[in-house]
Design a protein around this motif. Structure first.
Motif, PDB file in Angstrom:
ATOM      1  N   SER A   1      17.159  -6.358  -7.403  1.00 14.74           N
ATOM      2  CA  SER A   1      18.510  -5.825  -7.214  1.00 14.74           C
ATOM      3  C   SER A   1      19.352  -6.695  -6.286  1.00 14.74           C
ATOM      4  O   SER A   1      20.548  -6.413  -6.079  1.00 14.74           O
ATOM      5  N   ASP A   2      18.756  -7.745  -5.721  1.00 16.00           N
ATOM      6  CA  ASP A   2      19.470  -8.624  -4.793  1.00 16.00           C
ATOM      7  C   ASP A   2      20.172  -9.755  -5.532  1.00 16.00           C
ATOM      8  O   ASP A   2      19.698 -10.245  -6.563  1.00 16.00           O
ATOM      9  N   GLN A   3      21.289 -10.179  -4.988  1.00 13.05           N
ATOM     10  CA  GLN A   3      22.030 -11.329  -5.510  1.00 13.05           C
ATOM     11  C   GLN A   3      21.630 -12.594  -4.732  1.00 13.05           C
ATOM     12  O   GLN A   3      21.486 -12.548  -3.498  1.00 13.05           O
ATOM     13  N   ARG A   4      21.453 -13.701  -5.455  1.00 21.64           N
ATOM     14  CA  ARG A   4      21.291 -14.991  -4.766  1.00 21.64           C
ATOM     15  C   ARG A   4      22.681 -15.484  -4.413  1.00 21.64           C
ATOM     16  O   ARG A   4      23.526 -15.657  -5.295  1.00 21.64           O
ATOM     17  N   VAL A   5      22.893 -15.719  -3.110  1.00 21.80           N
ATOM     18  CA  VAL A   5      24.223 -16.134  -2.647  1.00 21.80           C
ATOM     19  C   VAL A   5      24.111 -17.386  -1.774  1.00 21.80           C
ATOM     20  O   VAL A   5      23.045 -17.698  -1.224  1.00 21.80           O
TER      21      VAL A   5
ATOM     22  N   ALA B   1      23.836 -22.183   3.789  1.00 20.82           N
ATOM     23  CA  ALA B   1      22.696 -21.268   3.710  1.00 20.82           C
ATOM     24  C   ALA B   1      22.543 -20.725   2.303  1.00 20.82           C
ATOM     25  O   ALA B   1      23.522 -20.495   1.588  1.00 20.82           O
ATOM     26  N   ALA B   2      21.270 -20.525   1.916  1.00 24.32           N
ATOM     27  CA  ALA B   2      20.930 -19.803   0.679  1.00 24.32           C
ATOM     28  C   ALA B   2      20.324 -18.484   1.105  1.00 24.32           C
ATOM     29  O   ALA B   2      19.366 -18.444   1.886  1.00 24.32           O
ATOM     30  N   GLY B   3      20.908 -17.377   0.617  1.00 24.39           N
ATOM     31  CA  GLY B   3      20.419 -16.071   1.025  1.00 24.39           C
ATOM     32  C   GLY B   3      20.445 -15.074  -0.107  1.00 24.39           C
ATOM     33  O   GLY B   3      20.726 -15.407  -1.261  1.00 24.39           O
ATOM     34  N   ARG B   4      20.127 -13.828   0.243  1.00 28.14           N
ATOM     35  CA  ARG B   4      20.150 -12.732  -0.744  1.00 28.14           C
ATOM     36  C   ARG B   4      21.009 -11.592  -0.175  1.00 28.14           C
ATOM     37  O   ARG B   4      20.897 -11.263   1.014  1.00 28.14           O
ATOM     38  N   ARG B   5      21.812 -11.058  -1.052  1.00 31.52           N
ATOM     39  CA  ARG B   5      22.661  -9.943  -0.641  1.00 31.52           C
ATOM     40  C   ARG B   5      22.183  -8.679  -1.340  1.00 31.52           C
ATOM     41  O   ARG B   5      22.131  -8.604  -2.567  1.00 31.52           O
TER      42      ARG B   5
ATOM     43  N   VAL C   1      23.002  -9.175   4.105  1.00 23.91           N
ATOM     44  CA  VAL C   1      22.687 -10.546   3.697  1.00 23.91           C
ATOM     45  C   VAL C   1      21.479 -11.049   4.483  1.00 23.91           C
ATOM     46  O   VAL C   1      21.453 -10.955   5.731  1.00 23.91           O
ATOM     47  N   THR C   2      20.502 -11.550   3.770  1.00 31.96           N
ATOM     48  CA  THR C   2      19.301 -12.134   4.372  1.00 31.96           C
ATOM     49  C   THR C   2      19.265 -13.617   4.054  1.00 31.96           C
ATOM     50  O   THR C   2      19.365 -14.010   2.878  1.00 31.96           O
TER      51      THR C   2
ATOM     52  N   ALA D   1      11.196 -15.278  -2.713  1.00 27.81           N
ATOM     53  CA  ALA D   1      12.166 -15.351  -3.808  1.00 27.81           C
ATOM     54  C   ALA D   1      12.535 -16.817  -3.985  1.00 27.81           C
ATOM     55  O   ALA D   1      13.086 -17.433  -3.066  1.00 27.81           O
ATOM     56  N   PRO D   2      12.207 -17.440  -5.116  1.00 23.88           N
ATOM     57  CA  PRO D   2      12.461 -18.874  -5.284  1.00 23.88           C
ATOM     58  C   PRO D   2      13.926 -19.229  -5.017  1.00 23.88           C
ATOM     59  O   PRO D   2      14.839 -18.549  -5.489  1.00 23.88           O
ATOM     60  N   VAL D   3      14.102 -20.309  -4.233  1.00 22.46           N
ATOM     61  CA  VAL D   3      15.446 -20.761  -3.878  1.00 22.46           C
ATOM     62  C   VAL D   3      15.809 -21.946  -4.769  1.00 22.46           C
ATOM     63  O   VAL D   3      15.103 -22.962  -4.772  1.00 22.46           O
TER      64      VAL D   3
END
Length: 252
Positions: free
Chosen positions: A123-127, A146-150, A156-157, A186-188
């Protein structure tokens, strides 16, 4: 006839009856004989001394070959062994260009708008988003990417952060590129940013070309954020090369 024989002859004359002794001749011959004996004795002593010297010289010369003689070793100056000097430890220039925030650490606050990559992790977005950084001794390095998840609630992580460690973070061209480190779960996707009027960014890996997706940073349109679709470039795979092209397909 020698002097000694003449002296003996003169003395035997006295043994014959009626013989007359010439005392002057006897005394003269006796003195001559003693003188010659003294001369001969001195010569013999000189000869003996020469012989002793010759013998000593021969013996001294033979000392090294005499097994009973202990030859003292010649003292030779020996240089001290070299001292190993450990190499000087190298220190990184500022923080590591690629970092993964630890558990419990607050995520850095985004500067400008957050870019949604269109990639989902559950359910997280890659941002992707720009954050402020500080590098000691490098006043012109102030931002990182930064690469994170929302999450659905907007939280935001940060999974991965890259930034320059020297120079200027707004200089034209490519800057640090982020590769998946496998620590987030989570693969970046491979990502980075380019400064300039780029319309296309193309990476090369194993002889094939892969196009990246682009988005401009809201705070500075010259900063172009890019990332590669994980289906086309597996996270963590290193690029062999990367180029940027403008709207006229000219290489920047």
């Amino acid at each position: 006839m020698s002097d000694l024989d003449r002296l003996r002859h003169a003395m035997r004359v006295t043994e014959r009856p009626g013989a007359t002794v010439d005392l002057a001749a006897v005394m003269r011959d006796g003195r001559r004989l003693r003188t010659r004996r003294r001369v001969a004795g001195a010569g013999a002593a000189t000869l003996a001394t020469g012989l002793v010297a010759a013998i000593v010289a021969v013996v001294v010369g033979a000392l090294p070959d005499d097994p009973r003689t202990v030859e003292r070793p010649t003292q030779v100056a020996v240089a001290p062994p070299p001292v190993a000097v450990p190499p000087t430890a190298s220190h990184p220039l500022g923080p590591t260009p690629t970092t993964t925030p630890g558990r419990g650490e607050p995520s850095p606050s985004p500067v400008g708008q957050i870019v949604d990559s269109g990639i989902r992790h559950g359910s997280d977005q890659r941002v992707f988003y720009v954050v402020q950084v500080s590098v000691p001794g490098e006043p012109r390095v102030t931002i990182g990417l930064a690469a994170g998840r929302r999450a659905p609630d907007g939280t935001v992580t940060t999974d991965l952060l890259v930034n320059d460690v020297e120079g200027a973070d707004r200089s034209p061209g490519f800057h640090q590129i982020g590769y998946d480190s496998g620590g987030s779960g989570a693969p970046v996707p491979t990502f980075g940013y380019f400064v300039g009027p780029a319309q296309q960014i193309i990476g090369t890996v194993d002889g094939r070309q892969v196009g990246a997706r682009l988005a401009r940073w809201s705070a500075d349109k010259q900063v172009v954020i890019f990332w590669f679709d994980p289906a086309k470039l597996a996270p963590g795979d290193k690029l062999d090369g990367i180029v940027a092209r403008d709207g006229s397909d000219r290489r920047l």
